[in-house]
Design a protein around this motif. Sequence first.
Motif, PDB file in Angstrom:
ATOM      1  N   THR A 189      33.686  31.637  23.952  1.00 46.80           N
ATOM      2  CA  THR A 189      34.838  31.041  23.268  1.00 46.80           C
ATOM      3  C   THR A 189      36.104  31.838  23.539  1.00 46.80           C
ATOM      4  N   ARG A 190      36.025  33.161  23.443  1.00 50.69           N
ATOM      5  CA  ARG A 190      37.193  34.023  23.668  1.00 50.69           C
ATOM      6  C   ARG A 190      37.383  34.373  25.148  1.00 50.69           C
ATOM      7  N   LYS A 191      36.413  34.005  25.971  1.00 56.53           N
ATOM      8  CA  LYS A 191      36.423  34.331  27.405  1.00 56.53           C
ATOM      9  C   LYS A 191      36.395  35.836  27.636  1.00 56.53           C
ATOM     10  N   TRP A 192      35.682  36.531  26.786  1.00 54.23           N
ATOM     11  CA  TRP A 192      35.461  37.965  26.947  1.00 54.23           C
ATOM     12  C   TRP A 192      34.218  38.188  27.804  1.00 54.23           C
ATOM     13  N   GLY A 193      34.299  39.139  28.712  1.00 51.58           N
ATOM     14  CA  GLY A 193      33.135  39.552  29.476  1.00 51.58           C
ATOM     15  C   GLY A 193      32.745  38.644  30.632  1.00 51.58           C
ATOM     16  N   LEU A 194      33.574  37.665  30.973  1.00 54.83           N
ATOM     17  CA  LEU A 194      33.234  36.738  32.055  1.00 54.83           C
ATOM     18  C   LEU A 194      33.218  37.439  33.406  1.00 54.83           C
ATOM     19  N   THR A 195      34.120  38.401  33.581  1.00 49.01           N
ATOM     20  CA  THR A 195      34.169  39.124  34.860  1.00 49.01           C
ATOM     21  C   THR A 195      32.867  39.880  35.105  1.00 49.01           C
ATOM     22  N   GLY A 196      32.387  40.568  34.073  1.00 51.94           N
ATOM     23  CA  GLY A 196      31.134  41.296  34.220  1.00 51.94           C
ATOM     24  C   GLY A 196      29.970  40.374  34.547  1.00 51.94           C
ATOM     25  N   LEU A 197      29.973  39.179  33.965  1.00 49.80           N
ATOM     26  CA  LEU A 197      28.906  38.220  34.235  1.00 49.80           C
ATOM     27  C   LEU A 197      28.943  37.735  35.678  1.00 49.80           C
ATOM     28  N   THR A 198      30.126  37.342  36.142  1.00 50.43           N
ATOM     29  CA  THR A 198      30.224  36.820  37.512  1.00 50.43           C
ATOM     30  C   THR A 198      29.917  37.901  38.544  1.00 50.43           C
ATOM     31  N   GLU A 199      30.278  39.141  38.237  1.00 52.30           N
ATOM     32  CA  GLU A 199      29.947  40.231  39.161  1.00 52.30           C
ATOM     33  C   GLU A 199      28.434  40.444  39.232  1.00 52.30           C
ATOM     34  N   LEU A 200      27.758  40.351  38.080  1.00 53.49           N
ATOM     35  CA  LEU A 200      26.311  40.518  38.056  1.00 53.49           C
ATOM     36  C   LEU A 200      25.620  39.355  38.775  1.00 53.49           C
ATOM     37  N   ILE A 201      26.165  38.159  38.619  1.00 50.60           N
ATOM     38  CA  ILE A 201      25.625  37.002  39.349  1.00 50.60           C
ATOM     39  C   ILE A 201      25.748  37.233  40.848  1.00 50.60           C
ATOM     40  N   SER A 202      26.902  37.721  41.285  1.00 50.82           N
ATOM     41  CA  SER A 202      27.119  38.006  42.713  1.00 50.82           C
ATOM     42  C   SER A 202      26.090  38.994  43.230  1.00 50.82           C
ATOM     43  N   GLN A 203      25.850  40.045  42.478  1.00 46.83           N
ATOM     44  CA  GLN A 203      24.895  41.071  42.887  1.00 46.83           C
ATOM     45  C   GLN A 203      23.485  40.492  42.991  1.00 46.83           C
ATOM     46  N   GLN A 204      23.095  39.701  42.017  1.00 47.32           N
ATOM     47  CA  GLN A 204      21.744  39.152  42.007  1.00 47.32           C
ATOM     48  C   GLN A 204      21.543  38.101  43.100  1.00 47.32           C
ATOM     49  N   ILE A 205      22.578  37.343  43.385  1.00 49.27           N
ATOM     50  CA  ILE A 205      22.492  36.338  44.450  1.00 49.27           C
ATOM     51  C   ILE A 205      22.406  37.030  45.811  1.00 49.27           C
ATOM     52  N   ALA A 206      23.197  38.104  45.970  1.00 49.62           N
ATOM     53  CA  ALA A 206      23.189  38.824  47.261  1.00 49.62           C
ATOM     54  C   ALA A 206      21.930  39.640  47.445  1.00 49.62           C
ATOM     55  N   HIS A 207      21.393  40.221  46.383  1.00 44.92           N
ATOM     56  CA  HIS A 207      20.207  41.089  46.458  1.00 44.92           C
ATOM     57  C   HIS A 207      19.250  40.718  45.334  1.00 44.92           C
ATOM     58  N   PRO A 208      18.569  39.590  45.418  1.00 43.20           N
ATOM     59  CA  PRO A 208      17.735  39.113  44.314  1.00 43.20           C
ATOM     60  C   PRO A 208      16.605  40.037  43.930  1.00 43.20           C
ATOM     61  N   ALA A 209      16.147  40.886  44.833  1.00 44.19           N
ATOM     62  CA  ALA A 209      14.988  41.746  44.534  1.00 44.19           C
ATOM     63  C   ALA A 209      15.421  43.124  44.041  1.00 44.19           C
ATOM     64  N   THR A 210      16.727  43.342  43.904  1.00 47.16           N
ATOM     65  CA  THR A 210      17.232  44.663  43.550  1.00 47.16           C
ATOM     66  C   THR A 210      17.642  44.727  42.104  1.00 47.16           C
TER      67      THR A 210
END
Length: 367
Positions: A344-365
């Motif tokens: 609702t407040r759009k807090w923490g969205l950057t951290g989420l998208t960065e973690l998604i990027s990491q998991q998509i690039a290195h799913p086993a890490t």
Amino acid sequence: MAVESRETTGRWSAMASVNELALLTGTAGASVVGQIIQKLPAPAKTHYVGKGKLEELVAHKEQTGYDVVIFDDELTPLQQRNLEEALQVKVIDRVALILDIFAHRARTREGQLQVELAQHQYLLPRLAGQWSHLERLGGGIGTRGPGESQLETDRRLIRRKIHRLQGQIEEVRKHRSLYRQKRLKSGIPVVSLVGYTNSGKSTLLNALCQAGVFTEDKLFATLDPTTRRLMLPDGKAILLTDTVGFIRKLPPTIVTSFRATLEELDEAALLLHVVDLSSPDAAEQCQTVEEILADLNLSGKTIITVLNKIDRLLPDDREWDEAGATGFLADQSAGDKTVLLSATRKWGLTGLTELISQQIAHPATTF
């Protein structure tokens, strides 16, 4: 009026379960005038509740004038019929209530087909000859064979309707399969939002993708799946999909009917499990979702846990501090694939998208 005939086993307390039933009742547009909980070793075979509790229900009717009684467990046809005769009001169970909500929330043709199938599958074993209006659905004259009872006619008509709906949904399933194959060829990863109903999945989709999806602080505010394109911080694109919310005692008919929609989760490269951190039953809700994912053979998927609605837990004068939130997570040993945020407040969205990027690039890490 909500009734639980026995103390809920497992993690959920009987009161928490009945309180959730009250929220479902409100979502369906009814007002709760009373709640009753009875502890029994097992539900009574004939009336679900004991004789004394049945008399108490009759007394409550004189006091409150209720016109519907809703039970928190699924009733047998015999129990439902006996209760309606004793109380002289409409009696429904949790499954029927959820199906009613779904029927009002479904907007797309696919969603309407899935809900209608679930309703007919729920109705079939409960036919007791009173559904004479269904006779007209079969074409009228000539639908009833010699010596065939009204109940047999109604059952045959319902089975025929179920068969037609299953065929239509199978066409939808084939179309979805072709669409998924096309997506796989495009190479764009799919990330799916999952979670307990009203955990904030649609609000998060709107915050990340400006999706414009309807949201409301009610259970099952949105039902139909929505997919939007999202650009990640590393410049790569993903498809973010919102799915139907889960709930405790999710009716098997719903799971079966929504199989075509839930198959989307199987194709996802990553699941975002959205949890309402402000809920007093957050741990139980989280466990319920994990159990449903296991039932769908999805527990092996990479999952990021999104602890949502953090704004409801912070003092009004405290500003969002993402570094502080990360420290809080570390203190709580929440895990490396966990993010605190407020959709609702759009807090923490950057951290989420960065973690998604990491998991998509290195799913086993593990990061």
